[in-house]
Write an enzyme that holds these catalytic residues in place. Structure first.
Site, mmCIF file in Angstrom:
data_model
loop_
_atom_site.group_PDB
_atom_site.id
_atom_site.type_symbol
_atom_site.label_atom_id
_atom_site.label_comp_id
_atom_site.label_asym_id
_atom_site.label_seq_id
_atom_site.Cartn_x
_atom_site.Cartn_y
_atom_site.Cartn_z
ATOM 1 N N ASP A 233 36.118 48.892 22.703
ATOM 2 C CA ASP A 233 36.894 49.929 23.382
ATOM 3 C C ASP A 233 38.250 49.357 23.743
ATOM 4 O O ASP A 233 38.330 48.307 24.400
ATOM 5 C CB ASP A 233 36.158 50.414 24.636
ATOM 6 C CG ASP A 233 36.963 51.454 25.405
ATOM 7 O OD1 ASP A 233 37.136 52.574 24.883
ATOM 8 O OD2 ASP A 233 37.430 51.134 26.509
ATOM 9 N N GLU A 329 37.051 53.366 18.204
ATOM 10 C CA GLU A 329 37.256 54.799 18.338
ATOM 11 C C GLU A 329 38.567 55.211 17.677
ATOM 12 O O GLU A 329 39.510 54.424 17.577
ATOM 13 C CB GLU A 329 37.252 55.212 19.810
ATOM 14 C CG GLU A 329 38.187 54.411 20.684
ATOM 15 C CD GLU A 329 38.013 54.717 22.141
ATOM 16 O OE1 GLU A 329 37.350 55.727 22.441
ATOM 17 O OE2 GLU A 329 38.529 53.956 22.981
ATOM 18 N N ASP A 431 34.504 50.436 30.724
ATOM 19 C CA ASP A 431 34.941 50.063 29.374
ATOM 20 C C ASP A 431 33.772 49.536 28.542
ATOM 21 O O ASP A 431 33.665 49.831 27.348
ATOM 22 C CB ASP A 431 36.044 49.006 29.454
ATOM 23 C CG ASP A 431 37.309 49.546 30.097
ATOM 24 O OD1 ASP A 431 37.522 50.777 30.032
ATOM 25 O OD2 ASP A 431 38.077 48.755 30.658
#
Length: 486
Positions: A233, A329, A431
């Site tokens: 992330d 992502e 996170d």
């Protein structure tokens, strides 16, 4: 991956190099290696600009009466009266001072100019900016030479010691301009300092301004040390947060460096205003004091950039070596860093309401300083080199989904760092929880390595009863285009 080495010195061997004729039509020769290197740089840059001036650009057509733009037309960068592109042999004839430049140097301008042009257009389309222009002598001296081992032996590297070697560039003077008593062939021997074996390469890029040389070669595959799988992330507080509960932070400039950068920027702005008031807009380019200030600013800023790029290379290399699958992502960094639109005041025409532009500007600086796009690009390159797989998954609700029970709610995210599920009470770093969700989505993929090939998260039936997921369940995850919470 290219290999960059330092130039320790240059040496000339063979005949004197023909540099052209002076204003009295007298031939000029030289045996000074420093002058020969500058001559090679000037010849490569001139040939590059001759190709660049043929590129089209859109120019407006204005109405003479109203001055408004009525149409757009395309004309070459060099102007409407530019001559057609000459071949290398014609360029040697028309520009006599280029007659002795090796063909391996002049021929490299074709591919280099073509690659830089289309890369610049793509960068302008995605990140903004201007159309690529010409190469200026003021911005630096350099040239590119193809490696040619079959004919003249250009750009051939030979090792001379444990940490030293030479790169030989050969050339030949025109027969007409042979210096009496000398031969036609000459060589420039570039002494370089190497720290590792030089891999097979296709060309050398010489940066004469900074006395460096780069061997352009194909990247060697990274030896993978493990076969783990990890989700990553990207954030602002922690640059990278992994699903294995580790954090990686990019080195930031110190307070003293930031203070010095701000001082130099303000000093240069004052010098610009003073110079423009005295001699016009172009006077600032001729100011020696401004050039010294700009040089100091560029030196300090370059040190910060090199430190950041070094961290990116080392971090992505370690991740690519240790993991066979990495999940990240899909973030639209350009949209996330776009400035907010102004909000006109309906009651007061000409005035604007508060739109949070100052806070958004700080967030944009934080995002851009972490180089999210470069991190993903370098990781993609290295995973492809060693046979790994980088999976890009949708970013929607990764920071609001509980990794334990799958409950999705905005209230799960108490703060930037704290995640506490309102359904099951699971607590973790926000996170790290998002990185785990990213890895889960990648493992449920149906095939491929793009976001469109990844399965949507399986929402539980009880999630539809919560107010935070009623809208999400109606149109699905892939239709969400909002900015994910950092």
């Amino acid at each position: 991956m290219s290999q960059k080495v330092r130039i320790d010195g240059v040496k000339h061997v063979g005949a004197s190099v023909f540099l052209g004729v002076d204003h009295c039509d007298n031939p000029c020769w030289t045996r000074n290696p420093e002058r020969i290197m500058v001559w090679l740089c000037d010849g490569w840059r001139s040939r590059f600009n001759q190709r660049r001036e043929q590129r089209p650009r859109s120019t407006p057509v204005k109405d003479d009466a109203t001055g408004e733009i009525t149409d757009w037309t395309e004309e070459p960068l060099g102007g409407p009266n530019i001559l057609p592109l000459m071949s290398d042999s014609q360029a040697r004839t028309s520009c006599l001072w280029m007659a002795g430049i090796p063909s391996a140097i002049l021929a490299s301008t074709n591919r280099i100019e073509n690659t830089e042009w289309f890369a610049g257009l793509k960068r302008k389309k995605t990140s903004g900016g201007r159309t690529p222009g010409f190469k200026s002598r003021r911005r630096g001296l350099g040239f590119v030479c193809w490696r040619n081992a079959s004919k003249t032996g250009n750009a051939i590297f030979r090792k001379t010691g444990r940490k030293s070697g030479v790169v030989v560039i050969t050339g030949m003077n025109p027969t007409r301009w042979r210096r009496p008593g000398e031969k036609l062939h000459w060589r420039i021997v570039i002494h370089v300092r190497v720290s590792q074996p030089i891999r097979p390469y296709t060309s050398v890029h010489v940066d004469w301004t900074h006395r460096s040389l780069m061997f352009v070669n194909t990247p060697s595959p990274l030896p993978r040390m493990g076969s783990d799988m990890v989700g990553i992330d990207r954030g602002c507080v922690h640059t990278l947060a992994s699903s294995d509960r580790t954090f990686r932070d990019m080195p930031k400039p110190s307070k003293a460096e930031l203070k010095r950068l701000k001082y130099l920027q303000r000093r240069m702005a004052r010098q610009d205003r003073v110079n423009e008031a005295r001699g016009g807009r172009t006077a600032k380019l001729t100011s020696k004091r401004r050039r010294r200030t700009l040089s100091e600013f560029n030196t300090l800023n370059s040190r910060i950039i090199r430190r950041r790029n070094d961290w990116i290379e080392k971090t992505t290399t370690s991740l690519a070596k240790a993991n066979i699958l990495i999940a990240m992502e899909d973030l639209d960094v350009k949209a996330m860093t776009r400035r907010p639109k102004p909000r006109p005041g309906p009651a007061n025409p000409g005035q604007y309401l508060h739109n949070g532009a100052k806070a958004k500007a700080g967030l944009n600086r934080s995002i851009l300083s972490n180089n999210w796009s470069r991190l993903m690009k370098r990781l993609k390159d290295k995973m492809d080199a060693n046979g790994g797989n980088l999976v890009i998954v949708p970013a929607a609700y990764t920071s609001q989904t509980c990794h334990e029970c799958g409950h999705v709610a905005k209230e799960n995210r108490e703060s930037q760092a704290v995640f506490k599920c309102v359904e099951c009470g699971y607590m973790a770093n926000a996170d790290t929880n998002a990185a785990m969700n990213i890895l889960d989505r990648a493992l449920r993929k149906t095939g491929g390595d793009t976001a469109s090939d990844v399965e949507e998260p399986q929402w539980r039936s009880r999630e539809a009863s919560t107010s935070s997921t009623q809208a999400g369940s109606s149109f699905g995850v892939r239709a969400v285009k909002g900015i994910p919470r950092l």
